[in-house]
Design a protein around this motif. Structure first.
Motif, PDB file in Angstrom:
ATOM      1  N   GLY A  27      30.108  19.227  15.725  1.00  0.00           N
ATOM      2  CA  GLY A  27      30.341  18.211  14.704  1.00  0.00           C
ATOM      3  C   GLY A  27      30.242  16.808  15.256  1.00  0.00           C
ATOM      4  O   GLY A  27      29.680  15.913  14.623  1.00  0.00           O
ATOM      5  N   LYS A  28      30.768  16.610  16.454  1.00  0.00           N
ATOM      6  CA  LYS A  28      30.668  15.299  17.093  1.00  0.00           C
ATOM      7  C   LYS A  28      29.206  14.927  17.305  1.00  0.00           C
ATOM      8  O   LYS A  28      28.798  13.792  17.038  1.00  0.00           O
ATOM      9  CB  LYS A  28      31.413  15.304  18.424  1.00  0.00           C
ATOM     10  CG  LYS A  28      31.399  13.963  19.125  1.00  0.00           C
ATOM     11  CD  LYS A  28      32.212  14.005  20.410  1.00  0.00           C
ATOM     12  CE  LYS A  28      32.211  12.641  21.074  1.00  0.00           C
ATOM     13  NZ  LYS A  28      33.019  12.647  22.310  1.00  0.00           N
ATOM     14  N   ALA A  29      28.414  15.889  17.745  1.00  0.00           N
ATOM     15  CA  ALA A  29      26.987  15.641  17.977  1.00  0.00           C
ATOM     16  C   ALA A  29      26.241  15.353  16.675  1.00  0.00           C
ATOM     17  O   ALA A  29      25.249  14.624  16.680  1.00  0.00           O
ATOM     18  CB  ALA A  29      26.360  16.843  18.685  1.00  0.00           C
ATOM     19  N   LYS A  30      26.726  15.873  15.577  1.00  0.00           N
ATOM     20  CA  LYS A  30      26.070  15.700  14.272  1.00  0.00           C
ATOM     21  C   LYS A  30      26.607  14.500  13.490  1.00  0.00           C
ATOM     22  O   LYS A  30      26.116  14.205  12.406  1.00  0.00           O
ATOM     23  CB  LYS A  30      26.280  16.968  13.424  1.00  0.00           C
ATOM     24  CG  LYS A  30      25.647  18.203  14.004  1.00  0.00           C
ATOM     25  CD  LYS A  30      26.040  19.447  13.211  1.00  0.00           C
ATOM     26  CE  LYS A  30      25.472  20.699  13.867  1.00  0.00           C
ATOM     27  NZ  LYS A  30      25.864  21.916  13.125  1.00  0.00           N
ATOM     28  N   SER A  31      27.599  13.817  14.016  1.00  0.00           N
ATOM     29  CA  SER A  31      28.303  12.784  13.246  1.00  0.00           C
ATOM     30  C   SER A  31      27.634  11.415  13.241  1.00  0.00           C
ATOM     31  O   SER A  31      28.164  10.492  12.633  1.00  0.00           O
ATOM     32  CB  SER A  31      29.741  12.639  13.765  1.00  0.00           C
ATOM     33  OG  SER A  31      29.742  12.084  15.078  1.00  0.00           O
ATOM     34  N   MET A  33      25.286  10.056  11.597  1.00  0.00           N
ATOM     35  CA  MET A  33      25.040   9.444  10.292  1.00  0.00           C
ATOM     36  C   MET A  33      26.326   8.993   9.610  1.00  0.00           C
ATOM     37  O   MET A  33      26.294   8.201   8.676  1.00  0.00           O
ATOM     38  CB  MET A  33      24.285  10.415   9.389  1.00  0.00           C
ATOM     39  CG  MET A  33      25.049  11.643   9.029  1.00  0.00           C
ATOM     40  SD  MET A  33      24.003  12.749   8.105  1.00  0.00           S
ATOM     41  CE  MET A  33      24.951  14.247   8.264  1.00  0.00           C
ATOM     42  N   CYS A  34      27.465   9.453  10.095  1.00  0.00           N
ATOM     43  CA  CYS A  34      28.758   9.123   9.487  1.00  0.00           C
ATOM     44  C   CYS A  34      29.350   7.830  10.053  1.00  0.00           C
ATOM     45  O   CYS A  34      30.195   7.191   9.422  1.00  0.00           O
ATOM     46  CB  CYS A  34      29.746  10.260   9.725  1.00  0.00           C
ATOM     47  SG  CYS A  34      29.158  11.891   9.264  1.00  0.00           S
ATOM     48  N   VAL A  35      28.914   7.469  11.259  1.00  0.00           N
ATOM     49  CA  VAL A  35      29.537   6.400  12.040  1.00  0.00           C
ATOM     50  C   VAL A  35      29.504   5.039  11.351  1.00  0.00           C
ATOM     51  O   VAL A  35      30.482   4.294  11.384  1.00  0.00           O
ATOM     52  CB  VAL A  35      28.877   6.316  13.437  1.00  0.00           C
ATOM     53  CG1 VAL A  35      29.336   5.102  14.203  1.00  0.00           C
ATOM     54  CG2 VAL A  35      29.148   7.587  14.207  1.00  0.00           C
ATOM     55  N   ALA A  36      28.412   4.700  10.700  1.00  0.00           N
ATOM     56  CA  ALA A  36      28.268   3.366  10.110  1.00  0.00           C
ATOM     57  C   ALA A  36      29.381   3.043   9.114  1.00  0.00           C
ATOM     58  O   ALA A  36      29.841   1.906   9.052  1.00  0.00           O
ATOM     59  CB  ALA A  36      26.910   3.232   9.436  1.00  0.00           C
ATOM     60  N   CYS A  37      29.818   4.032   8.380  1.00  0.00           N
ATOM     61  CA  CYS A  37      30.854   3.790   7.373  1.00  0.00           C
ATOM     62  C   CYS A  37      32.236   4.301   7.791  1.00  0.00           C
ATOM     63  O   CYS A  37      33.242   3.657   7.526  1.00  0.00           O
ATOM     64  CB  CYS A  37      30.472   4.458   6.052  1.00  0.00           C
ATOM     65  SG  CYS A  37      28.939   3.822   5.346  1.00  0.00           S
ATOM     66  N   ASP A  94      31.119  22.098  10.873  1.00  0.00           N
ATOM     67  CA  ASP A  94      31.212  21.435  12.178  1.00  0.00           C
ATOM     68  C   ASP A  94      31.730  20.010  12.041  1.00  0.00           C
ATOM     69  O   ASP A  94      32.617  19.581  12.790  1.00  0.00           O
ATOM     70  CB  ASP A  94      29.842  21.431  12.871  1.00  0.00           C
ATOM     71  CG  ASP A  94      29.363  22.814  13.265  1.00  0.00           C
ATOM     72  OD1 ASP A  94      30.172  23.765  13.292  1.00  0.00           O
ATOM     73  OD2 ASP A  94      28.151  22.947  13.547  1.00  0.00           O
ATOM     74  N   LEU A  95      31.186  19.256  11.094  1.00  0.00           N
ATOM     75  CA  LEU A  95      31.653  17.883  10.870  1.00  0.00           C
ATOM     76  C   LEU A  95      33.123  17.874  10.464  1.00  0.00           C
ATOM     77  O   LEU A  95      33.902  17.047  10.950  1.00  0.00           O
ATOM     78  CB  LEU A  95      30.794  17.199   9.801  1.00  0.00           C
ATOM     79  CG  LEU A  95      29.385  16.834  10.237  1.00  0.00           C
ATOM     80  CD1 LEU A  95      28.518  16.506   9.029  1.00  0.00           C
ATOM     81  CD2 LEU A  95      29.408  15.657  11.216  1.00  0.00           C
ATOM     82  N   ALA A  96      33.498  18.787   9.604  1.00  0.00           N
ATOM     83  CA  ALA A  96      34.892  18.876   9.168  1.00  0.00           C
ATOM     84  C   ALA A  96      35.814  19.195  10.338  1.00  0.00           C
ATOM     85  O   ALA A  96      36.891  18.608  10.467  1.00  0.00           O
ATOM     86  CB  ALA A  96      35.026  19.934   8.071  1.00  0.00           C
ATOM     87  N   ALA A  97      35.390  20.108  11.198  1.00  0.00           N
ATOM     88  CA  ALA A  97      36.205  20.459  12.370  1.00  0.00           C
ATOM     89  C   ALA A  97      36.380  19.242  13.272  1.00  0.00           C
ATOM     90  O   ALA A  97      37.483  18.965  13.750  1.00  0.00           O
ATOM     91  CB  ALA A  97      35.563  21.607  13.140  1.00  0.00           C
ATOM     92  N   TYR A  98      35.315  18.502  13.491  1.00  0.00           N
ATOM     93  CA  TYR A  98      35.386  17.326  14.369  1.00  0.00           C
ATOM     94  C   TYR A  98      36.326  16.260  13.804  1.00  0.00           C
ATOM     95  O   TYR A  98      37.257  15.818  14.473  1.00  0.00           O
ATOM     96  CB  TYR A  98      33.994  16.738  14.594  1.00  0.00           C
ATOM     97  CG  TYR A  98      34.042  15.418  15.317  1.00  0.00           C
ATOM     98  CD1 TYR A  98      34.480  15.352  16.635  1.00  0.00           C
ATOM     99  CD2 TYR A  98      33.690  14.237  14.680  1.00  0.00           C
ATOM    100  CE1 TYR A  98      34.564  14.130  17.303  1.00  0.00           C
ATOM    101  CE2 TYR A  98      33.755  13.022  15.343  1.00  0.00           C
ATOM    102  CZ  TYR A  98      34.196  12.970  16.652  1.00  0.00           C
ATOM    103  OH  TYR A  98      34.284  11.766  17.301  1.00  0.00           O
TER     104      TYR A  98
END
Length: 107
Positions: A27-31, A33-37, A94-98
């Motif tokens: 999830g951390k590796a996939k995150s 696209m989430c970082v900007a917001c 994965d994102l939810a777990a992270y």
């Protein structure tokens, strides 16, 4: 009565297994696209975006899937739906777990 308790225990264990299916490191590796917001650790960079840090994994996973599947509407739908559109069920888990494992920072 024993059957009811056994059924309840299996239901709880089954829901925990669904949450445990997410891989926080993946999830951390996939995150990215989430970082900007939502910030690198799930602590939002701007008050208009919700913090993801410390949220329940099951809630986050279902929210991601709801955006992806067009089942969620509201203020940020126009931004979130395209972000979630190409995420698989595993990506959502994965994102939810992270983000669920991150600590919410008080501002």
């Amino acid at each position: 009565m024993k059957r009811i308790l056994l059924g309840a225990a299996l239901l709880v264990l089954g829901s925990q297994a669904a949450v445990a299916a997410g891989d926080a490191e993946a999830g951390k590796a996939k995150s990215g696209m989430c970082v900007a917001c939502h910030g690198a650790d799930g602590n939002s960079l701007a008050p208009m975006y919700p913090n993801l840090a410390g949220q329940h994994a099951q809630y986050l996973e279902s929210a991601i899937k709801a955006y992806r599947d067009g089942q969620r509407t509201g203020g940020t739908t126009a931004m979130m739906t395209p972000m979630a559109a190409n995420l698989s069920d595993q990506d959502a888990a994965d994102l939810a777990a992270y983000f669920s494992q991150q600590k919410l920072k008080q501002k």
